[in-house]
Structures are given as C-alpha cells and as structure tokens.
Design an enzyme around this catalytic site. Structure first.
Site, PDB file in Angstrom:
ATOM      1  N   ASP A  18       0.861  -1.180   0.000  1.00 23.90           N
ATOM      2  CA  ASP A  18       0.000   0.000   0.000  1.00 23.90           C
ATOM      3  C   ASP A  18       0.898   1.232   0.000  1.00 23.90           C
ATOM      4  O   ASP A  18       2.081   1.138   0.374  1.00 23.90           O
ATOM      5  CB  ASP A  18      -0.895   0.008   1.244  1.00 23.90           C
ATOM      6  CG  ASP A  18      -2.196   0.783   1.035  1.00 23.90           C
ATOM      7  OD1 ASP A  18      -3.269   0.162   0.985  1.00 23.90           O
ATOM      8  OD2 ASP A  18      -2.125   2.026   0.910  1.00 23.90           O
ATOM      9  N   ASP A  38       3.639   1.968  -4.591  1.00 23.72           N
ATOM     10  CA  ASP A  38       2.835   2.899  -5.380  1.00 23.72           C
ATOM     11  C   ASP A  38       2.757   2.300  -6.778  1.00 23.72           C
ATOM     12  O   ASP A  38       3.766   2.272  -7.497  1.00 23.72           O
ATOM     13  CB  ASP A  38       3.510   4.274  -5.404  1.00 23.72           C
ATOM     14  CG  ASP A  38       2.785   5.276  -6.297  1.00 23.72           C
ATOM     15  OD1 ASP A  38       1.766   4.921  -6.915  1.00 23.72           O
ATOM     16  OD2 ASP A  38       3.270   6.425  -6.388  1.00 23.72           O
ATOM     17  N   TYR A  64     -12.844   6.316 -13.817  1.00 26.92           N
ATOM     18  CA  TYR A  64     -12.765   5.047 -13.086  1.00 26.92           C
ATOM     19  C   TYR A  64     -13.433   3.933 -13.889  1.00 26.92           C
ATOM     20  O   TYR A  64     -12.892   2.826 -14.016  1.00 26.92           O
ATOM     21  CB  TYR A  64     -13.437   5.229 -11.731  1.00 26.92           C
ATOM     22  CG  TYR A  64     -13.609   3.977 -10.910  1.00 26.92           C
ATOM     23  CD1 TYR A  64     -12.556   3.458 -10.171  1.00 26.92           C
ATOM     24  CD2 TYR A  64     -14.849   3.334 -10.841  1.00 26.92           C
ATOM     25  CE1 TYR A  64     -12.722   2.320  -9.385  1.00 26.92           C
ATOM     26  CE2 TYR A  64     -15.021   2.211 -10.066  1.00 26.92           C
ATOM     27  CZ  TYR A  64     -13.959   1.697  -9.341  1.00 26.92           C
ATOM     28  OH  TYR A  64     -14.132   0.577  -8.574  1.00 26.92           O
ATOM     29  N   LYS A  75     -11.756   0.542 -15.407  1.00 26.33           N
ATOM     30  CA  LYS A  75     -12.205  -0.803 -15.051  1.00 26.33           C
ATOM     31  C   LYS A  75     -12.651  -1.585 -16.288  1.00 26.33           C
ATOM     32  O   LYS A  75     -12.472  -2.806 -16.358  1.00 26.33           O
ATOM     33  CB  LYS A  75     -13.333  -0.720 -14.021  1.00 26.33           C
ATOM     34  CG  LYS A  75     -12.884  -0.195 -12.661  1.00 26.33           C
ATOM     35  CD  LYS A  75     -11.785  -1.044 -12.035  1.00 26.33           C
ATOM     36  CE  LYS A  75     -11.473  -0.611 -10.621  1.00 26.33           C
ATOM     37  NZ  LYS A  75     -10.401  -1.428  -9.995  1.00 26.33           N
ATOM     38  N   THR A 108     -21.619  -2.385  -5.125  1.00 21.14           N
ATOM     39  CA  THR A 108     -21.393  -1.521  -3.962  1.00 21.14           C
ATOM     40  C   THR A 108     -20.926  -2.359  -2.775  1.00 21.14           C
ATOM     41  O   THR A 108     -21.603  -3.304  -2.373  1.00 21.14           O
ATOM     42  CB  THR A 108     -22.689  -0.786  -3.579  1.00 21.14           C
ATOM     43  OG1 THR A 108     -23.151  -0.028  -4.696  1.00 21.14           O
ATOM     44  CG2 THR A 108     -22.462   0.137  -2.397  1.00 21.14           C
TER      45      THR A 108
END
Length: 257
Positions: A37, A63, A156, A160, A188
């Site tokens: 992370d 990163d 986004y 994707k 979600t």
C-alpha cells in the site's frame, strides 16, 4: 481449508477495505501474504492482525503508479517467501465526476487510468515471470460493475472496462505458460471509501436483488476461489459479485406499471 499452503501472495492496495479482507482470507487458508500500500502504517496494521492469528504476513510500500516501486515490491515478495504464486491487483483511484463531462479535469482523469489500469499492467509485467516459474500462478484483478454498466465515474469506469480487456488478453497470453488471469467485478461494497465521501452505502441496498450491499468478505471469498486450484480450468473470466444488480433492474421492476 488450506488451499494456499506455501503460496506466496502479493496484494496491492491492501491496507484497508477489500484488499485487507483478501489478505486476511488468503492468509487464513495458508498463504504467505505481502500486503502492499502507499499507506505503510495501514499495511503494517493489517499484517500485524494476520500475524496475531498465527499466519505469515509482511507489509511493504508500493505505489502502483511507480514502476520501480512495483518491481521492488515483487522482488521483496519473492525474497521473503521464496516464490510468487498469486497476484491480486486491488489498488485504484476514483475521482468524482464534474457536473459536465467537458469540465472533467485531465490530470484527475489520467491519474484514475494510471493507477486503476496501468498500475495493474505494471504489476502483471513485473510478476509474470515469477508466476510462470511457480507452476501454479494466478492473477486476480479487482474490477467493478462500473466496467460493465454505467454507474457514474467516467474515468474510473473507463479504467475498469480496460482492466476487463487486459484480463482477457493477458489470459490468452499467459495461459499456455501456466498462469490463469481472472477478474472479480464488485458492486457496492461497504468500505471506508464511502464514509470518507460522507455517503452511506446502505442508501442503495434496495436496488440490489439480494437486498443488501456487499461486504469486503464477499469479494475476498470470490478472489480466494479464482486464485485457488478450485478454479484450475477458469481463466479470462469476469465474475460479478454484485448482489445481482447487473442481472436484474430491481428499481425498474418495482416502479414499472
């Protein structure tokens, strides 16, 4: 079950949310997990939780927008675990849409694509030789229903959708070399990203045929299946884990005359 006994696993964006849940799930099934992370403190926290359960976990900065950082993370996983068997590409970026498309910010658009799509490309490129060498290599990409239907977030969603295409093309390339590549497309999911934006994911639960939003553990279970030998004859697949929202238009069914 110990489907991942002795497996070396690298997960990006695993300091919280879905990535952290995946790390816990795979470690519980015997994997040695490298939690990467940009927030190393969060990654260390997750790794510590896993070690408290008696499993093997390490934390490392990564990163995915930086090729050198990606290569360092892959090298560290191989050094720590002696091998790399599974790569989970979970890191992403998602900026809010402008009110008008023509007012979209080019830099924000580029960042979403770079971290959500090109970041996965960088990780796959660095990891693939080691996944081939393992003899049981698997890549699981974390996509989104946004890559399949319109749920907002232009950049986004484009990233994707691109990740779905990359999953399929890489599956074709890597399959003959013994590496499977699949994608999980969540709907979600209850993560901190919602609360940080001041939004409640339960506000949309009635849109889901199963009557609830997802939990990180729902996605982790799907990742565990696709990464395991239970999915030994599955590659290039897009697995919706979305409570049925891309299959059934619940809102329309409830309001239609």
């Amino acid at each position: 079950m110990n489907r991942f006994e002795g497996h070396g696993v690298l997960i990006t964006g695993a300091g919280r949310g879905i990535g952290a849940a995946v790390a816990h799930r795979l470690a519980a099934e015997g994997a040695h997990v490298l939690i990467t992370d940009i927030d190393v403190a969060s990654a260390e926290k997750v790794a510590g939780e896993i070690r408290e359960q008696g499993a093997v976990a390490r934390a490392f900065f990564c990163d995915v927008g930086d090729r050198a950082a990606v290569e360092a993370a892959v090298a560290h996983a191989v050094e720590e675990f002696g091998r790399l068997d599974v790569l989970v590409n979970n890191a992403y970026a998602c900026h809010p849409d402008a009110d008008l498309f023509e007012d979209e910010d080019d830099e924000a658009w580029a960042r979403d694509l770079d971290l959500s799509l090109t970041g996965a490309y960088r990780c796959c490129k660095a990891a693939l030789p080691h996944l081939v060498a393992s003899g049981r290599g698997a890549v699981v990409n974390i996509g989104s229903v946004n890559g399949v239907q319109d749920f907002g977030n232009h950049a986004y969603s484009a990233a994707k959708a691109g990740l779905i295409s990359l999953t399929r093309t890489l599956a074709g390339h890597a399959g003959p070399r013994g590496v499977r590549v699949n994608l999980v497309a969540p709907g979600t999911v209850r993560t901190r990203a919602w609360s940080e934006r001041g939004r409640n994911p339960d506000a949309v639960r009635e849109l889901y045929p199963l009557g609830r939003v997802g939990e990180p553990a729902d996605i982790a279970a799907a990742v565990a299946f696709l990464a395991s030998r239970d999915a030994a004859w599955v590659t290039g697949a897009v697995l919706p884990v979305d409570g049925g929202i891309t299959a059934v238009n619940t809102g329309f069914r409830r309001t239609a005359p």
